[in-house]
Design an enzyme around this catalytic site. Structure first.
Site, short mmCIF file in Angstrom:
data_model
loop_
_atom_site.label_atom_id
_atom_site.label_comp_id
_atom_site.label_asym_id
_atom_site.label_seq_id
_atom_site.Cartn_x
_atom_site.Cartn_y
_atom_site.Cartn_z
N SER A 1 0.84 -1.21 0.00
CA SER A 1 0.00 0.00 0.00
C SER A 1 0.87 1.25 0.00
O SER A 1 1.96 1.27 0.58
CB SER A 1 -0.89 -0.02 1.25
OG SER A 1 -1.51 1.23 1.44
N TYR B 1 -1.47 -0.98 11.01
CA TYR B 1 -1.78 -1.56 9.68
C TYR B 1 -0.66 -1.22 8.70
O TYR B 1 -0.09 -2.10 8.05
CB TYR B 1 -3.13 -1.05 9.14
CG TYR B 1 -3.23 -1.21 7.66
CD1 TYR B 1 -3.03 -0.12 6.81
CD2 TYR B 1 -3.43 -2.45 7.09
CE1 TYR B 1 -3.08 -0.28 5.43
CE2 TYR B 1 -3.47 -2.62 5.72
CZ TYR B 1 -3.29 -1.51 4.90
OH TYR B 1 -3.30 -1.67 3.53
N LYS C 1 2.48 -3.59 6.64
CA LYS C 1 2.81 -3.59 5.20
C LYS C 1 4.31 -3.35 5.03
O LYS C 1 4.98 -3.99 4.23
CB LYS C 1 2.01 -2.53 4.44
CG LYS C 1 0.53 -2.87 4.31
CD LYS C 1 0.32 -4.18 3.57
CE LYS C 1 -1.14 -4.56 3.47
NZ LYS C 1 -1.34 -5.89 2.86
C1 WQD Z 1 -9.86 8.93 1.32
C2 WQD Z 1 -10.11 10.40 1.60
C3 WQD Z 1 -10.44 10.91 3.93
C4 WQD Z 1 -14.18 8.72 4.40
C5 WQD Z 1 -7.12 3.98 3.28
C6 WQD Z 1 -5.96 3.24 3.86
C7 WQD Z 1 -5.15 2.65 2.74
C8 WQD Z 1 -6.03 1.80 1.89
C9 WQD Z 1 -7.16 2.63 1.32
C10 WQD Z 1 -6.04 -0.49 2.56
C11 WQD Z 1 -9.37 10.88 2.84
C12 WQD Z 1 -11.70 11.19 3.12
C13 WQD Z 1 -13.02 9.25 3.86
C14 WQD Z 1 -15.23 9.57 4.82
C15 WQD Z 1 -13.92 11.46 4.13
N1 WQD Z 1 -6.56 0.72 2.64
N2 WQD Z 1 -12.91 10.60 3.72
N3 WQD Z 1 -15.06 10.92 4.66
O1 WQD Z 1 -7.46 6.91 4.02
O2 WQD Z 1 -6.66 7.37 1.65
O3 WQD Z 1 -6.63 5.04 2.52
O4 WQD Z 1 -7.90 3.15 2.44
O5 WQD Z 1 -5.13 -0.86 1.85
O6 WQD Z 1 -4.12 1.89 3.30
O7 WQD Z 1 -5.16 4.15 4.57
O8 WQD Z 1 -8.79 6.12 2.00
O9 WQD Z 1 -11.19 6.21 1.45
O10 WQD Z 1 -10.47 6.16 3.90
O11 WQD Z 1 -10.10 8.22 2.53
O12 WQD Z 1 -13.79 12.69 4.00
O13 WQD Z 1 -16.30 9.15 5.32
O14 WQD Z 1 -11.50 10.58 1.86
O15 WQD Z 1 -10.21 11.93 4.88
O16 WQD Z 1 -8.97 12.22 2.60
P1 WQD Z 1 -7.34 6.47 2.61
P2 WQD Z 1 -10.20 6.62 2.50
#
Ligand code: WQD
Length: 337
Positions: free
Chosen positions: A125, A150, A154
């Site tokens: 990741s 997590y 990785k």
């Molecule tokens: C994306 C953006 C949030 C939800 C994570 C893990 C990564 C991988 C993918 C496993 C961010 C914003 C999110 C919400 C929001 N997982 N957001 N409201 O955090 O980039 O990555 O998932 O492999 O390892 O870290 O993805 O979709 O959670 O967030 O505003 O209800 O959307 O702040 O900016 P992220 P995400």
């Protein structure tokens, strides 16, 4: 050529099984169904006309892993997805993550090292980069202090693979995913988050379909054009195809190192508000959302430099953000229909 796909009933795993079967590989799936449903097998069969072999098995039980490799002694390629992946949960329960994400990797590698040929694709990741200094992020960007257990699993997983590959016949490719989104265009497969979705896209589609009242946007005071975080959202089918390309690279012995690393993204960054606008365009409906405080541990910006994946691996993401969002929306409407 029989390929083991661990976590093969999960979101990325199941889409990868489809692409493997489309390319004529014989696939055996291991999944403990902790975060997936056996009905996903029907979706894979609906798309490819073939149901893969499925073994319900928990990779934390070493004797079961040993047994599996005795039974399937003709497995010479492994794509390892099975792992816990919720950042927040990993902070609350680190040992669950170290046991499930590290022990299982060790047991798999202990079996693979006994084989004359062992090709290993590891689901990593972009989280290993933490908040990278330079955008877009290349594979040479420093691996930084993990932001969560997590992310640490990785990083540790990648280090274990490098150490083991040095002294065994295992050849490996580490695939560092950016943000996988969307669903198979047939709507036979897609994301099935359990409980309240942690990730942006499933929360958006569940809000749009009326399952959630409104989306909370975690912060709009970041140093970006519109104040919201930027990510590289890649269609899950593009991501799945990259795994087949990587596996073939090892089978054909085209790899130039025992362990190679590739960033898998589109190369384009999109902010949360841009994603919302794109979703409203493809769905034709307004999304109910509010701006709230930042989420702990979020990086401001992360999008991939895709030169190495394009030029060396010979793979390029094809779908646009809109196409990926449209596929996610079609899937959400189907499962809630
Ligand atoms: C994306 C953006 C949030 C939800 C994570 C893990 C990564 C991988 C993918 C496993 C961010 C914003 C999110 C919400 C929001 N997982 N957001 N409201 O955090 O980039 O990555 O998932 O492999 O390892 O870290 O993805 O979709 O959670 O967030 O505003 O209800 O959307 O702040 O900016 P992220 P995400």
């Amino acid at each position: 050529m029989k390929v083991l796909v661990t976590g093969g009933l999960g979101f990325i795993g199941s889409h990868t099984v489809v692409e493997l079967q489309n390319e004529g590989f014989e696939v055996v799936i291991i999944d403990n169904l902790s975060n997936a449903d056996e009905s996903v097998l029907k979706g894979i069969e609906a798309i490819t006309g073939k149901q893969p072999i499925f073994e319900k098995l928990d990779l934390r039980e070493k004797p079961s892993v040993v047994e599996f490799f005795k039974k399937h002694s003709d497995v010479s390629g492994v794509i390892h997805f099975a792992a816990s992946k919720a950042v927040g949960e990993s902070v609350e329960n680190p040992l669950l993550y170290y046991e499930n994400n590290i022990n299982t990797l060790v047991y798999l590698l202990q079996e693979l090292q006994q084989k004359p040929e062992a090709n290993f694709i590891f689901s990593s990741s972009c989280t290993v980069y933490g908040q990278a200094e330079l955008m877009p992020i290349t594979e040479n960007a420093p691996v930084q202090q993990a932001m969560s257990p997590y992310g640490n699993t990785k990083q540790i997983g990648e280090e274990i693979i490098v150490d083991v590959a040095k002294v065994t016949n295992i050849n490996a490719i580490l695939l560092r995913y950016f943000n996988p989104i969307g669903a198979h265009p047939t709507a036979e497969l897609g994301e099935l988050p359990i409980g309240v979705p942690q990730n942006l896209i499933p929360f958006i589609t569940q809000t749009a379909v009326g399952l959630r009242k409104e989306l909370s946007v975690f912060g709009s005071d970041y140093p970006t054009a519109d104040g919201t975080c930027i990510r590289d959202y890649i269609h899950v089918v593009d991501l799945a195809k990259a795994h087949v390309v990587a596996l073939k690279r090892l089978i054909d012995k085209k790899n130039t190192d025992k362990v190679e690393t590739f960033n898998l993204g589109t190369g384009t960054g999109s902010s949360v508000l841009e994603v919302i606008n794109a979703f409203e365009k493809v769905s034709g409906q307004k999304l109910n959302y509010k701006i709230v405080d930042r989420r702990e541990g979020d990086v401001v910006e992360a999008f991939a430099n895709t030169d190495k994946a394009n030029d060396i691996l010979g793979w390029k993401a094809k779908s646009t953000l809109e196409e990926a969002l449209a596929s996610a929306w079609k899937w959400e409407q189907k499962i809630r229909g």
